[in-house]
Scaffold this motif. Structure first.
Motif, mmCIF file in Angstrom:
data_model
loop_
_atom_site.group_PDB
_atom_site.id
_atom_site.type_symbol
_atom_site.label_atom_id
_atom_site.label_comp_id
_atom_site.label_asym_id
_atom_site.label_seq_id
_atom_site.Cartn_x
_atom_site.Cartn_y
_atom_site.Cartn_z
ATOM 1 N N ILE A 88 0.835 -1.204 0.000
ATOM 2 C CA ILE A 88 0.000 0.000 0.000
ATOM 3 C C ILE A 88 0.867 1.251 0.000
ATOM 4 O O ILE A 88 0.652 2.180 -0.787
ATOM 5 C CB ILE A 88 -0.966 -0.017 1.195
ATOM 6 C CG1 ILE A 88 -2.038 -1.079 0.976
ATOM 7 C CG2 ILE A 88 -1.608 1.356 1.400
ATOM 8 C CD1 ILE A 88 -2.902 -1.321 2.177
ATOM 9 N N PHE A 89 1.877 1.279 0.858
ATOM 10 C CA PHE A 89 2.708 2.477 0.924
ATOM 11 C C PHE A 89 3.662 2.565 -0.270
ATOM 12 O O PHE A 89 4.086 3.661 -0.649
ATOM 13 C CB PHE A 89 3.455 2.541 2.248
ATOM 14 C CG PHE A 89 2.546 2.884 3.393
ATOM 15 C CD1 PHE A 89 2.016 4.153 3.508
ATOM 16 C CD2 PHE A 89 2.186 1.941 4.333
ATOM 17 C CE1 PHE A 89 1.159 4.489 4.540
ATOM 18 C CE2 PHE A 89 1.327 2.252 5.370
ATOM 19 C CZ PHE A 89 0.810 3.531 5.466
ATOM 20 N N ASP A 90 3.986 1.455 -0.884
ATOM 21 C CA ASP A 90 4.765 1.488 -2.109
ATOM 22 C C ASP A 90 3.943 2.097 -3.240
ATOM 23 O O ASP A 90 4.452 2.896 -4.036
ATOM 24 C CB ASP A 90 5.212 0.070 -2.463
ATOM 25 C CG ASP A 90 6.287 0.050 -3.504
ATOM 26 O OD1 ASP A 90 7.131 0.965 -3.485
ATOM 27 O OD2 ASP A 90 6.302 -0.887 -4.328
ATOM 28 N N LEU A 91 2.669 1.749 -3.300
ATOM 29 C CA LEU A 91 1.795 2.367 -4.293
ATOM 30 C C LEU A 91 1.576 3.846 -4.003
ATOM 31 O O LEU A 91 1.401 4.646 -4.930
ATOM 32 C CB LEU A 91 0.454 1.631 -4.350
ATOM 33 C CG LEU A 91 0.498 0.242 -4.964
ATOM 34 C CD1 LEU A 91 -0.853 -0.429 -4.829
ATOM 35 C CD2 LEU A 91 0.921 0.324 -6.417
ATOM 36 N N VAL A 150 -4.131 12.022 3.902
ATOM 37 C CA VAL A 150 -4.928 11.957 5.135
ATOM 38 C C VAL A 150 -5.657 10.623 5.224
ATOM 39 O O VAL A 150 -5.689 9.988 6.289
ATOM 40 C CB VAL A 150 -5.912 13.146 5.208
ATOM 41 C CG1 VAL A 150 -6.964 12.936 6.269
ATOM 42 C CG2 VAL A 150 -5.148 14.428 5.468
ATOM 43 N N LEU A 151 -6.223 10.155 4.118
ATOM 44 C CA LEU A 151 -6.908 8.865 4.125
ATOM 45 C C LEU A 151 -5.951 7.716 4.437
ATOM 46 O O LEU A 151 -6.281 6.796 5.191
ATOM 47 C CB LEU A 151 -7.608 8.628 2.791
ATOM 48 C CG LEU A 151 -8.865 9.435 2.555
ATOM 49 C CD1 LEU A 151 -9.389 9.212 1.137
ATOM 50 C CD2 LEU A 151 -9.922 9.072 3.572
ATOM 51 N N LEU A 152 -4.756 7.759 3.874
ATOM 52 C CA LEU A 152 -3.773 6.725 4.185
ATOM 53 C C LEU A 152 -3.336 6.785 5.643
ATOM 54 O O LEU A 152 -3.128 5.749 6.279
ATOM 55 C CB LEU A 152 -2.559 6.858 3.268
ATOM 56 C CG LEU A 152 -2.743 6.295 1.876
ATOM 57 C CD1 LEU A 152 -1.509 6.562 1.038
ATOM 58 C CD2 LEU A 152 -3.012 4.808 1.918
ATOM 59 N N THR A 153 -3.210 7.974 6.177
ATOM 60 C CA THR A 153 -2.828 8.116 7.584
ATOM 61 C C THR A 153 -3.920 7.585 8.496
ATOM 62 O O THR A 153 -3.626 6.898 9.484
ATOM 63 C CB THR A 153 -2.537 9.594 7.902
ATOM 64 O OG1 THR A 153 -1.513 10.066 7.008
ATOM 65 C CG2 THR A 153 -2.077 9.764 9.328
ATOM 66 N N ILE A 154 -5.171 7.862 8.174
ATOM 67 C CA ILE A 154 -6.278 7.339 8.972
ATOM 68 C C ILE A 154 -6.278 5.811 8.931
ATOM 69 O O ILE A 154 -6.471 5.143 9.952
ATOM 70 C CB ILE A 154 -7.617 7.920 8.478
ATOM 71 C CG1 ILE A 154 -7.704 9.394 8.830
ATOM 72 C CG2 ILE A 154 -8.803 7.159 9.063
ATOM 73 C CD1 ILE A 154 -8.877 10.110 8.194
ATOM 74 N N TYR A 211 -5.703 3.327 12.113
ATOM 75 C CA TYR A 211 -6.698 2.293 12.400
ATOM 76 C C TYR A 211 -6.034 0.921 12.532
ATOM 77 O O TYR A 211 -6.332 0.164 13.455
ATOM 78 C CB TYR A 211 -7.752 2.278 11.298
ATOM 79 C CG TYR A 211 -8.785 1.191 11.467
ATOM 80 C CD1 TYR A 211 -9.793 1.315 12.408
ATOM 81 C CD2 TYR A 211 -8.743 0.045 10.690
ATOM 82 C CE1 TYR A 211 -10.745 0.323 12.576
ATOM 83 C CE2 TYR A 211 -9.685 -0.953 10.850
ATOM 84 C CZ TYR A 211 -10.681 -0.806 11.794
ATOM 85 O OH TYR A 211 -11.605 -1.800 11.952
ATOM 86 N N GLU A 212 -5.128 0.589 11.602
ATOM 87 C CA GLU A 212 -4.417 -0.692 11.670
ATOM 88 C C GLU A 212 -3.596 -0.787 12.951
ATOM 89 O O GLU A 212 -3.567 -1.824 13.599
ATOM 90 C CB GLU A 212 -3.487 -0.847 10.466
ATOM 91 C CG GLU A 212 -4.189 -0.991 9.170
ATOM 92 C CD GLU A 212 -4.288 -2.418 8.740
ATOM 93 O OE1 GLU A 212 -3.491 -3.240 9.224
ATOM 94 O OE2 GLU A 212 -5.170 -2.718 7.929
ATOM 95 N N TYR A 213 -2.935 0.286 13.297
ATOM 96 C CA TYR A 213 -2.118 0.283 14.510
ATOM 97 C C TYR A 213 -2.998 0.161 15.753
ATOM 98 O O TYR A 213 -2.655 -0.550 16.694
ATOM 99 C CB TYR A 213 -1.280 1.561 14.583
ATOM 100 C CG TYR A 213 -0.325 1.565 15.747
ATOM 101 C CD1 TYR A 213 0.837 0.820 15.698
ATOM 102 C CD2 TYR A 213 -0.601 2.299 16.892
ATOM 103 C CE1 TYR A 213 1.713 0.811 16.766
ATOM 104 C CE2 TYR A 213 0.262 2.288 17.960
ATOM 105 C CZ TYR A 213 1.423 1.550 17.899
ATOM 106 O OH TYR A 213 2.274 1.533 18.960
ATOM 107 N N GLY A 214 -4.131 0.840 15.755
ATOM 108 C CA GLY A 214 -5.048 0.778 16.890
ATOM 109 C C GLY A 214 -5.661 -0.600 17.074
ATOM 110 O O GLY A 214 -5.954 -1.020 18.197
ATOM 111 N N LYS A 215 -5.886 -1.327 15.975
ATOM 112 C CA LYS A 215 -6.430 -2.674 16.058
ATOM 113 C C LYS A 215 -5.384 -3.694 16.500
ATOM 114 O O LYS A 215 -5.718 -4.828 16.800
ATOM 115 C CB LYS A 215 -6.989 -3.106 14.702
ATOM 116 C CG LYS A 215 -8.312 -2.492 14.387
ATOM 117 C CD LYS A 215 -9.356 -3.056 15.323
ATOM 118 C CE LYS A 215 -10.726 -2.889 14.751
ATOM 119 N NZ LYS A 215 -11.745 -3.434 15.621
ATOM 120 N N GLY A 216 -4.108 -3.294 16.525
ATOM 121 C CA GLY A 216 -3.052 -4.202 16.966
ATOM 122 C C GLY A 216 -2.507 -5.076 15.861
ATOM 123 O O GLY A 216 -1.868 -6.098 16.142
#
Length: 88
Positions: free
Chosen positions: A26-29, A57-61, A65-70
């Motif tokens: 995702i971040f490579d794209l 901003v959408l990628l940061t959100i 979210y991924e980090y918050g879900k663990g």
């Protein structure tokens, strides 16, 4: 009957490795999308700037979210697998 796990030499991979791989893609794209913006930075209008800002901003959100879900927390679950000794 032969146990199919008897000759296994590979350790099972945790799902977190695949999640990190997907995040890398995702971040490579993201880099591939934002590179033309960086090259033509002086020719981009305010509309292009706000589109790129919205994209970031959408990628940061999504990352928060991924980090918050663990999803990025690595733990060793292999020690909790119940292994039974193989009888000959």
């Amino acid at each position: 009957m032969v146990n199919p796990i008897y000759g296994q030499v590979r350790a099972p991979f945790a799902i977190q490795y695949y999640l990190v791989g997907i995040l890398f893609l995702i971040f490579d794209l993201e880099i591939a999308v934002l590179y033309p913006l960086a090259v033509t930075l002086y020719q981009v209008t305010a509309y292009g700037f706000w589109i790129a800002t919205t994209f970031l901003v959408l990628l940061t959100i999504g990352f928060v979210y991924e980090y918050g879900k663990g999803a990025l927390k690595f733990t060793d679950h292999r020690s909790s697998i119940n292994r039974t000794p193989i009888e000959a």
